[in-house]
Design a protein around this motif. Structure first.
Motif, PDB file in Angstrom:
ATOM      1  N   VAL B  45       0.861  -1.183   0.000  1.00  0.00           N
ATOM      2  CA  VAL B  45       0.000   0.000   0.000  1.00  0.00           C
ATOM      3  C   VAL B  45       0.896   1.230   0.000  1.00  0.00           C
ATOM      4  O   VAL B  45       1.620   1.455   0.970  1.00  0.00           O
ATOM      5  N   ALA B  47       0.606   4.495   0.722  1.00  0.00           N
ATOM      6  CA  ALA B  47      -0.405   5.372   1.317  1.00  0.00           C
ATOM      7  C   ALA B  47      -0.036   6.843   1.141  1.00  0.00           C
ATOM      8  O   ALA B  47      -0.901   7.696   1.015  1.00  0.00           O
ATOM      9  N   GLY B  68      -9.291   7.689   2.492  1.00  0.00           N
ATOM     10  CA  GLY B  68      -8.314   6.807   1.877  1.00  0.00           C
ATOM     11  C   GLY B  68      -7.289   7.529   1.028  1.00  0.00           C
ATOM     12  O   GLY B  68      -6.523   6.899   0.307  1.00  0.00           O
ATOM     13  N   LYS B  71      -4.403  11.069   4.220  1.00  0.00           N
ATOM     14  CA  LYS B  71      -4.315  12.197   5.142  1.00  0.00           C
ATOM     15  C   LYS B  71      -3.858  11.741   6.533  1.00  0.00           C
ATOM     16  O   LYS B  71      -2.923  12.295   7.107  1.00  0.00           O
ATOM     17  N   VAL B  73      -2.477   8.900   7.417  1.00  0.00           N
ATOM     18  CA  VAL B  73      -1.163   8.257   7.389  1.00  0.00           C
ATOM     19  C   VAL B  73      -0.067   9.323   7.424  1.00  0.00           C
ATOM     20  O   VAL B  73       0.946   9.178   8.107  1.00  0.00           O
TER      21      VAL B  73
END
Ligand SMILES: Nc1ncnc2c1ncn2[C@@H]1O[C@H](COP(=O)(O)OP(=O)(O)OP(=O)(O)O)[C@@H](O)[C@H]1O
Ligand SMILES: Nc1ncnc2c1ncn2[C@@H]1O[C@H](COP(=O)(O)OP(=O)(O)O)[C@@H](O)[C@H]1O
Ligand code: SF4
Ligand code: SF4
Ligand SMILES: [Mg+2]
Ligand SMILES: [Mg+2]
Lengths: 348, 374
Positions: B45, B47, B68, B71, B73
């Motif tokens: 992922v 992110a 998703g 933000k 992360v």
């Protein structure tokens, strides 16, 4: 639009007993004496802060909750205490869409089965067969009819909400109670679903009771709006009345608290302080008085009735309603602290 | 208004520094080319994929994007809260001149709470249910001030509760989180986050779960506290109205990348990225034509395991065909938004292959015409 209401609600009330052990220790006055009508094809928005009784009202309307008092008439029949059997012929006409697109769909059922369920339960055999009808419904709400055999987890939040809408439409209802149908969605997806509901409402002539806490969404969907506070309707009117000529101080405060993307910076706002009081022990007289900057002695002793103003469609429950024509921003709500009044005007 | 022109960071530093203009030299937080990767069973992922920004003390950066988009992360990386075993972080994060990436757990912990603090969407996740609210705030103070006595810490906690507008702070000190309303819990969490006067405050969707009336109170409170403590604030939200109300600068994220950045006036008044246009035209407004259809973004946010090639927004973009097929093959860089040499777009950056002229025309024809940026 006929003038005969499709839904006629009078004095609708729900009190939940609070128990400690076996002893009833109090009553949550969740909904307390609501009066409103919804005409065929009309959209009524039900708005207010968390806990003001919106969901409880919606669940009583579709008979998922038993009212404590009052009456609900649907298409001329009293359904206030209707049982399953009496309700069956009306079930088709009256549907609900839930807030949570995740929790309201059975994860082990395919989309086809979920949407077909109301048809099967009610023993309805559409002319072209159930599958054809379901695929037609999926298409209607903007889903791919070939996804008939997929499971809810294979869809995004917005798509799941479309599945819930397709299910609600299966029986060709006349009235849909939608409880925060777009609140859990991202704004981009929310706009897709709002547009879909608007198209369906227009094309199929559906009536809606649309529950939401977002007044901007309601403005784009509803012709009439009822503002609730602590289990009561404090103001009801046509869209233009509520948004352009709000007469109840609470309606004004609510509108003024919404951050609007078209206006940068803090701006002039009415600030309500404090929280909504507990519905276990609502304030005497006007329930809004503990947060109202206009409260006078009479507000504590006498409950203001929801009375029509100027003979129009707008009714306001307030002893000192705003003058018609006063714009929410123009007229100040000065921060007098006299009667525990608690509002401050933030100047730009 | 040059005070609203943030100087970009992480850009080639070839622009001459204009005297009197802000530069990120003074930024308290500087994030440069941040990348955060998670290794999961389904794949990697990505992110956060190369994000840069800076925030000065006394200023607020709003980060917006659909759920998703990376933000949270990003903010957890700044606070050093990611699990090092499952997460790969590269790039630079400088907080008050100290590098956070690669710092040991113990050192990050010392920064956290004292120099930087976070408030979350759900206060119950930050407040322990078994301890009184006051005790938790006092403890948070003592962790970074071991020299103070219990009584002093208690007094400090009571002062903070009072400062964030909780009535009867002495009595409230001894209550548990469940005895507080949603708005009061949010205030208590803010009190706990600010008890050590952190220079950087990260607020991740702090008002999303609240009613608008309470949200307005909390946003006012944050603005007051910022004026008082001169903190740098990152406000993460999906509500563009909230951003317009409180942010000085805005970063728009899509698929883990920054797609647009600039002052709040630039991004909300003359947005440059088709994704930002989509966000703005999706928002129902209290003004303008209530009968007009909203203009949603079609489709859904992408999977960060399998991001679309080139411009990650291209499957949903109405203009993907325009920049001659490049949208599918070439990731657009974050570049100054104006035409070459044009003044007035200082610090406004956009990652899109469309030319400045095309963007101006398309925006005027397609978006502004339906009544968005009024
Ligand atoms: N089963 C129940 N037992 C006791 N109290 C209840 C019950 N259901 C609801 N209530 C209370 O009734 C009041 C109204 O609740 P309701 O769910 O209708 O609010 P709402 O307006 O839908 O709020 P929200 O915006 O948070 O969804 C609240 O105070 C709630 O706590
Ligand atoms: N610990 C983790 N392990 C794997 N994937 C994660 C983890 N945390 C977040 N992600 C993924 O990273 C992406 C960005 O998440 P996040 O930053 O929380 O989004 P948002 O912008 O909504 O705050 C999402 O796809 C999310 O599922
Ligand atoms: S009746 Fe009194 S307290 Fe209630 S809203 Fe009107 S002025 Fe305020
Ligand atoms: S690069 Fe192309 S696809 Fe991406 S946002 Fe710009 S126009 Fe749309
Ligand atoms: Mg509800
Ligand atoms: Mg998040």
């Amino acid at each position: 639009m006929s003038d005969q209401p499709l839904l006629r609600v009078r004095g609708l009330t729900k009190h939940f007993p609070v128990r400690q052990g076996l002893r009833a220790t109090g009553l949550v006055q969740a909904v307390d004496g609501l009066d409103f009508d919804v005409r065929p094809g009309e959209t009524l928005g039900l708005v207010g802060e968390s806990g003001c009784g919106k969901t409880t009202t919606g669940r009583m309307l579709v008979r998922l909750l038993e009212p404590t008092a009052g009456s609900i008439e649907f298409a001329g029949r009293d359904i206030t205490h209707a049982g399953r059997r009496e309700l069956r012929p009306l079930r088709q006409d009256l549907q609900i869409i839930f807030q949570d697109p995740y929790a309201s769909l059975n994860p082990r059922h395919t989309v086809g089965r979920i949407v077909a369920m109301p048809l099967q339960v009610n023993g309805i055999k559409p002319p072209g067969g159930i599958k054809a009808r379901v695929q037609e419904l999926l298409e209607l709400v903007g889903l791919n009819p070939e996804h008939y055999n997929r499971y809810p987890h294979e869809f995004s939040g917005g798509q799941r909400q479309r599945i819930g809408i397709a299910r609600a439409l299966a029986l060709r209802p006349k009235l849909i109670v939608a409880d925060e149908p777009v609140s859990a969605l991202d704004v981009s997806i929310q706009a897709q679903v709002v547009n879909l509901l608007r198209d369906l409402q227009r094309d199929l002539g559906l009536a809606f009771v649309f529950i939401a806490h977002d007044l901007a969404v309601v403005r784009h969907f509803c012709q009439r709006v009822a503002v609730m506070y602590l289990g009561r309707i404090v103001e009801i009117g046509d869209r233009a009345d509520i948004y352009e000529r709000p007469q109840h101080p609470y309606t004004r405060a609510l509108l003024s608290a919404i951050p609007d993307v078209t206006r940068l910076g803090p701006g002039g706002r009415i600030r309500l302080t404090g929280d909504v009081p507990t519905p276990l022990d609502p304030p005497s007289g006007c329930r809004f008085r503990t947060r109202c900057w206009k409260a006078q002695d009479i507000c504590a002793t006498q409950e203001p009735a929801l009375v029509p103003r100027d003979g129009g469609n707008q009714a306001t429950a307030c002893h000192f309603p705003e003058a018609v024509g006063a714009s929410p921003e123009a007229e100040g709500a000065p921060g007098g602290d006299a009667a525990g009044a608690i509002v401050e005007e933030v100047s730009p | 208004m040059d005070s609203s022109d943030p100087a970009p960071s992480g850009e080639p530093d070839d622009r001459p520094t204009v005297p009197g203009q802000r530069s990120d030299q003074g930024a308290y937080l500087r994030v440069t080319d941040l990348r955060v990767r998670f290794d999961t069973e389904d794949g990697v992922v990505r992110a956060v994929d190369g994000v840069s920004f800076a925030v000065e003390r006394g200023r607020t950066l709003g980060i917006v994007g659909e759920s998703g988009s990376g933000k949270s992360v990003t903010s957890l990386a700044i606070l050093g809260l990611h699990d090092a075993k499952r997460t790969t972080i590269t790039g630079e994060i400088s907080v008050g001149g100290r590098q956070v990436v690669g710092l040991g757990d113990e050192e990050v912990r010392r920064l956290r709470g004292r120099d930087m603090a976070m408030i979350f969407q759900d206060p119950l996740s930050a407040l322990h249910p078994y301890y009184t609210v006051g005790r938790q705030i006092a403890e948070a103070y003592r962790v970074h001030h071991p020299e103070v006595s219990r009584r002093e810490a208690r007094q400090r906690a009571v002062d903070m509760l009072d400062r964030v507008g909780i009535p009867q702070p002495v009595r409230r000190f001894d209550q548990y989180p469940h005895e507080f309303s949603g708005g009061m819990r949010q205030r208590a969490m803010i009190a706990m986050a600010l008890v050590n006067d952190p220079a950087l405050l990260i607020a991740d969707e702090p008002t999303t779960a609240l009613d608008v009336t309470v949200q307005a109170q909390i946003l006012d409170l944050l603005a007051d506290l910022q004026a008082e403590f001169h903190s740098a604030i990152i406000l993460i939200t999906h509500d563009l109205g909230v951003v317009g109300q409180v942010a000085d600068e805005v970063l728009v994220m899509y698929g883990g990348r920054a797609v647009e950045r600039g002052s709040v006036e630039q991004v909300l008044r003359s947005p440059q990225h088709p994704y930002t246009w989509g966000l703005l035209s999706s928002v129902p407004s209290l003004h303008g034509d209530a009968d007009a259809d909203l203009l949603p973004i079609r489709g859904n946010p992408p999977s960060l395991i399998n991001l679309p090639s080139g411009c990650a927004f291209h499957p949903r973009c109405r203009y993907a065909e325009r920049p001659g097929g490049r949208a599918r093959t070439e990731v657009p860089e974050l570049r100054p938004a104006g035409a070459a040499g044009e003044a007035g777009t200082n610090g406004h950056l956009v990652a899109c292959h469309l030319t400045a002229e095309e963007r101006t025309t398309l925006y005027a024809e397609d978006i502004a015409s339906v009544g968005v940026a009024r």
